[in-house]
Design a protein around this motif. Structure first.
Motif, short mmCIF file in Angstrom:
data_model
loop_
_atom_site.label_atom_id
_atom_site.label_comp_id
_atom_site.label_asym_id
_atom_site.label_seq_id
_atom_site.Cartn_x
_atom_site.Cartn_y
_atom_site.Cartn_z
N ALA A 14 -12.71 4.40 -24.15
CA ALA A 14 -14.15 4.61 -24.29
C ALA A 14 -14.59 4.31 -25.72
CB ALA A 14 -14.52 6.04 -23.92
N ASN A 15 -15.81 3.81 -25.86
CA ASN A 15 -16.36 3.52 -27.18
C ASN A 15 -16.97 4.76 -27.83
OD1 ASN A 15 -17.00 1.00 -25.20
ND2 ASN A 15 -16.30 0.28 -27.21
N GLU A 16 -17.17 5.78 -27.03
CA GLU A 16 -17.76 7.03 -27.53
C GLU A 16 -17.28 8.18 -26.64
OE1 GLU A 16 -22.25 8.54 -28.58
OE2 GLU A 16 -21.93 7.59 -26.62
N ASN A 38 -14.68 12.89 -32.90
CA ASN A 38 -14.26 11.92 -33.91
C ASN A 38 -12.81 12.22 -34.25
OD1 ASN A 38 -13.99 10.13 -35.99
ND2 ASN A 38 -15.32 11.21 -37.41
N ILE A 57 -13.04 -0.53 -16.99
CA ILE A 57 -13.36 -1.62 -17.92
C ILE A 57 -13.79 -2.87 -17.17
CG2 ILE A 57 -12.39 -3.17 -19.66
CD1 ILE A 57 -10.59 -0.82 -20.54
N SER A 96 -18.74 -3.87 -20.77
CA SER A 96 -19.82 -3.18 -21.46
C SER A 96 -19.23 -1.97 -22.18
CB SER A 96 -20.87 -2.72 -20.44
OG SER A 96 -21.43 -3.82 -19.77
N LYS A 97 -19.91 -1.50 -23.21
CA LYS A 97 -19.42 -0.32 -23.91
C LYS A 97 -19.59 0.90 -23.01
CE LYS A 97 -20.06 -1.94 -28.64
NZ LYS A 97 -20.68 -1.66 -29.96
N SER A 138 -9.11 6.65 -25.31
CA SER A 138 -9.33 5.59 -26.29
C SER A 138 -10.00 4.35 -25.70
CB SER A 138 -8.00 5.19 -26.95
OG SER A 138 -7.08 4.73 -25.97
N SER A 153 -19.33 5.22 -22.59
CA SER A 153 -19.29 6.55 -23.18
C SER A 153 -18.59 7.48 -22.19
CB SER A 153 -20.71 7.08 -23.45
OG SER A 153 -21.34 6.35 -24.48
N LYS A 155 -24.82 6.84 -26.63
CA LYS A 155 -25.28 5.59 -27.23
C LYS A 155 -25.21 4.42 -26.24
CE LYS A 155 -23.74 6.86 -31.89
NZ LYS A 155 -22.83 6.50 -33.01
N ASN A 156 -24.33 4.54 -25.25
CA ASN A 156 -24.11 3.44 -24.32
C ASN A 156 -24.74 3.73 -22.96
OD1 ASN A 156 -22.36 2.13 -26.29
ND2 ASN A 156 -20.89 3.74 -25.79
#
Length: 255
Positions: A33-35, A52, A100, A8-9, A31, A11, A78-79
């Protein structure tokens, strides 16, 4: 790590006193993490930012207390899956892989993480720090945050698990870093006590700091960690005194 896992994504929520410690290399370590969300709890600037690359873009919102700030940071993710940690805590490659894999299986809705407490490059084995275990990896749909403005906890009524890999906590790297955090913590807690109409008394200045030292150094066997154990017990004792001194100054209109 088994590449067949479809995770799953995630954060990553980083709690820090100042974003000056958040370097490009530090962000690259996250890195997986998706956010990446930065929660800056400086006594002067309480903000939430989205990382960012090496740049942190802050949201316009600013909040009056740590509890609101932390809850809002989680809500802004977001996740659903979040890993929450302090900027002085280190995520090893093995822990990254476990996060993960765990997010792919979703066997539980929240996971405890055990801590290795590192004090001046030495792992502390006593003083009550060796058994620390907190929920840090969780699905925000099934969890909520409780906070007393200084400490926070993730709570859930769902089934929880325990991650195998530990989190290295290197919060105390130098006296300068400790004093910076000490001042921020003292100010935040003093504000909370002041707003709760609690006035400092003889007990708070003399008995409570001494009690803190005795608990860490003698009862929880901190003396077995040598000079580091003594310094650690002293610093935690002084943190109590610092808090109530700050509170006293607020009542004297000097802070």
């Amino acid at each position: 790590m088994n590449k067949n896992y479809k995770s799953s994504k995630i954060s990553a929520l980083v709690v820090c006193l100042s974003d000056e410690s958040i370097s490009k290399e530090y962000l690259e370590n996250l890195s997986f993490a998706n956010e990446i969300i930065i929660l800056n709890y400086s006594a002067l600037t309480k903000k939430i930012g989205i990382a960012n690359g090496s740049k942190i873009d802050y949201l316009e919102n600013e909040f009056s207390n740590f509890s609101t700030l932390l809850t809002s940071a989680v809500s802004s993710a977001k996740n659903d899956w979040l890993f929450l940690f302090d900027s002085d805590e280190i995520i090893s490659p093995d822990l990254k892989d476990e996060l993960i894999i765990t997010s792919a299986t979703e066997k539980n809705k929240a996971y405890f993480v055990k801590h290795n407490f590192i004090f001046f490059d030495k792992e502390i084995k006593h003083g009550g720090f060796q058994n620390r275990k907190t929920i840090r990896f969780f699905n925000k749909k099934y969890c909520h945050i409780t906070s007393d403005n200084i400490n926070f906890a993730i709570q859930t009524t769902e089934k929880t698990g325990v991650l195998k890999q530990r989190l290295d906590d290197s919060s105390y790297k130098s006296f300068d870093l400790y004093n910076e955090k000490l001042n921020a913590y003292s100010q935040i807690k003093a504000n909370y006590l002041y707003n709760s109409n609690i006035k400092p008394k003889f007990y708070h200045f003399f008995i409570k700091p001494l009690h803190k030292f005795i608990i860490h150094y003698f009862i929880k066997l901190g003396f077995l960690d040598g000079k580091e154990g003594y310094i650690l017990a002293y610093l935690h004792s002084f943190a109590v005194l610092k808090c109530y001194l700050t509170l006293w100054l607020k009542y004297k209109k000097m802070k």
